[in-house]
Design an enzyme around this catalytic site. Structure first.
Site, short mmCIF file in Angstrom:
data_model
loop_
_atom_site.label_atom_id
_atom_site.label_comp_id
_atom_site.label_asym_id
_atom_site.label_seq_id
_atom_site.Cartn_x
_atom_site.Cartn_y
_atom_site.Cartn_z
N PRO A 49 0.65 -1.23 0.22
CA PRO A 49 -0.05 0.13 0.09
C PRO A 49 0.95 1.24 -0.15
CG PRO A 49 -0.15 -0.93 2.25
CD PRO A 49 0.67 -2.06 1.25
N PRO A 176 51.48 8.97 -8.54
CA PRO A 176 52.63 9.57 -8.06
C PRO A 176 53.97 9.01 -7.54
CG PRO A 176 51.02 10.17 -6.29
CD PRO A 176 50.42 9.35 -7.45
N ASP A 199 57.61 2.03 -16.13
CA ASP A 199 58.43 3.12 -16.19
C ASP A 199 59.22 3.20 -14.66
OD1 ASP A 199 58.10 4.27 -18.49
OD2 ASP A 199 56.53 5.56 -18.07
N LYS A 221 62.98 5.71 -18.00
CA LYS A 221 63.50 6.78 -18.78
C LYS A 221 64.07 7.74 -17.54
CE LYS A 221 60.14 7.01 -22.41
NZ LYS A 221 59.05 7.83 -23.04
N GLY A 253 52.26 8.71 -12.85
CA GLY A 253 51.08 9.75 -12.83
C GLY A 253 49.96 9.14 -13.57
#
Length: 407
Positions: A49, A176, A199, A221, A253
């Site tokens: 209801p 980071p 990396d 790198k 990142g």
């Protein structure tokens, strides 16, 4: 029906798409259970209801059919599954008896012992449904469910695809440096990888968690040192993907913030190789934050600009309008600019930036080796040499530096 409380429930996954499901009661239980039934594609009839506002919204959206009345004998006719969850004990007993008589699997929120089915604690992660039953201890079921789902989402519980896995490459932004700052999806894909091309600035600690069979390729790198040419990285991605491997390109990142991710995506697209991009937390925001520096602040800086400093202002290859940047009142965030910061600071001052403008250099941000060095535009060139600041470091220029909790 004879009850056997010592017998465990038999787990099964109900395929309810297009099949009638009746829910008695529109309260909190219905509010929680209806989304999963809707997601399963069930033909849902709600008998109640009244209903919670969110349940009423489901009816208004056409996701369920709402009979605005009390339960009546015969409402379960043709149902495959019933959820009895009203606030009326007598209606619950009557509906449960109807389900028992007509052999409709029935869940009761008010009396689990009287039900013919129990709802497990469920969770989902990337196509996997986890359902946990612990008898009469729903809190324990939920705790076990949460632990499993969290492990799957974070990649700490390895459950790689086998039959349905599609070979290809995932460009994963690792954040980071702190391994806890990779995204949930990135960590899961990393756990499923056959090959990881990483990396130096990616979260290296996560590589220790990889199974022994995973091939890890060093694409570091390193500033002022050896590097793996971008063409060689592209070739490695293509070679391993074409060999049918699940490849993760783990980058520091975000892949598209000075990360050459689009070059890799283009190389893969040229070879017809599927590529998934997983955004990462950019060091341009996270590293200043970790050092207590907000890149914006009410009444101080209404904008921040992220600039690559890998070429000097007087270099003909530079695409940066340093005179325009000097006129901005907000925050400048420089990446890859440690060895060029002296000439950058000089250019900003020559174009009108105040020599006393605060500068902060945050080295190895978010890692255990993080350190912050403060200066001004007038002194930063000498401070970098005297303090032997080395990459990776994020440089923040602007009044927000003076607000930082680490100042």
């Amino acid at each position: 029906m004879a009850q056997h409380a010592d017998h465990p429930a038999y787990p099964v996954g109900l395929r309810l798409s297009g099949r009638r499901v009746v829910v008695v009661g529109g309260g909190q239980v219905a509010q929680r259970r209806l989304p999963s039934l809707i997601a399963a594609g069930a033909d849902i009839v709600l008998v109640s209801p009244s209903a919670k506002a969110s349940v009423e919204a489901m009816a208004a959206a056409g996701e369920i059919h709402w009979e605005r009345r009390r339960y009546e004998e015969g409402d379960l006719a043709g149902a495959w599954y019933a959820l009895i969850a009203s606030s009326d004990p007598e209606a619950n007993r009557t509906a449960s008896a109807e389900a028992e008589r007509d052999r409709v699997w029935c869940v009761r929120s008010d009396d689990a012992e009287a039900a013919t089915a129990w709802t497990p604690a469920t969770g989902r992660s990337e196509g996997v449904t986890v359902a946990v039953l612990t008898g009469r201890d729903p809190r324990r079921s939920a705790a076990v469910r949460d632990a499993i789902v969290e492990g799957l989402r974070e990649g700490t519980l390895a459950a790689p695809h086998h039959r349905t896995r599609t070979p290809g490459v995932a460009l994963v932004g690792g954040g980071p440096g702190d391994p806890d700052l990779i995204t949930v999806r990135g960590r899961r894909l990393l756990a499923e990888a056959d090959v990881v091309i990483a990396d130096r600035l990616g979260p290296r600690d996560l590589l220790d968690e990889l199974p022994p069979h995973v091939e890890v390729i060093d694409a570091a790198k390193i500033p002022y040192g050896r590097f793996m040419a971008q063409e060689a990285i592209n070739s490695a991605l293509i070679e391993h993907a074409k060999a049918g491997k699940a490849v993760v390109r783990l980058k520091g990142g975000d892949p598209f913030v000075f990360g050459r991710g689009m070059e890799e995506a283009h190389a893969l697209a040229a070879e017809g190789i599927p590529c998934t991009v997983v955004p990462g937390i950019s060091s341009s925001i996270s590293v200043p934050g970790a050092a207590g520096i907000p890149v914006t602040h009410r009444g101080v800086a209404h904008e921040f600009t992220v600039v690559s400093g890998h070429v000097a202002p007087d270099d003909e290859r530079s695409l940066v309008d340093w005179s325009a940047l000097a006129r901005l009142r907000g925050t400048l965030v420089l990446l890859m600019a440690v060895d060029k910061i002296g000439s950058i600071a000089q250019a900003l001052v020559e174009h009108g930036k105040a020599p006393e403008t605060p500068v902060a250099l945050v080295q190895e941000g978010t890692t255990a080796a993080q350190r912050r060095v403060d200066a001004t535009l007038a002194t930063v060139g000498e401070v970098v040499r005297a303090e032997e600041v080395r990459p990776p470091a994020v440089i923040v220029i602007g009044d927000v530096v003076a607000l930082g909790t680490g100042h």
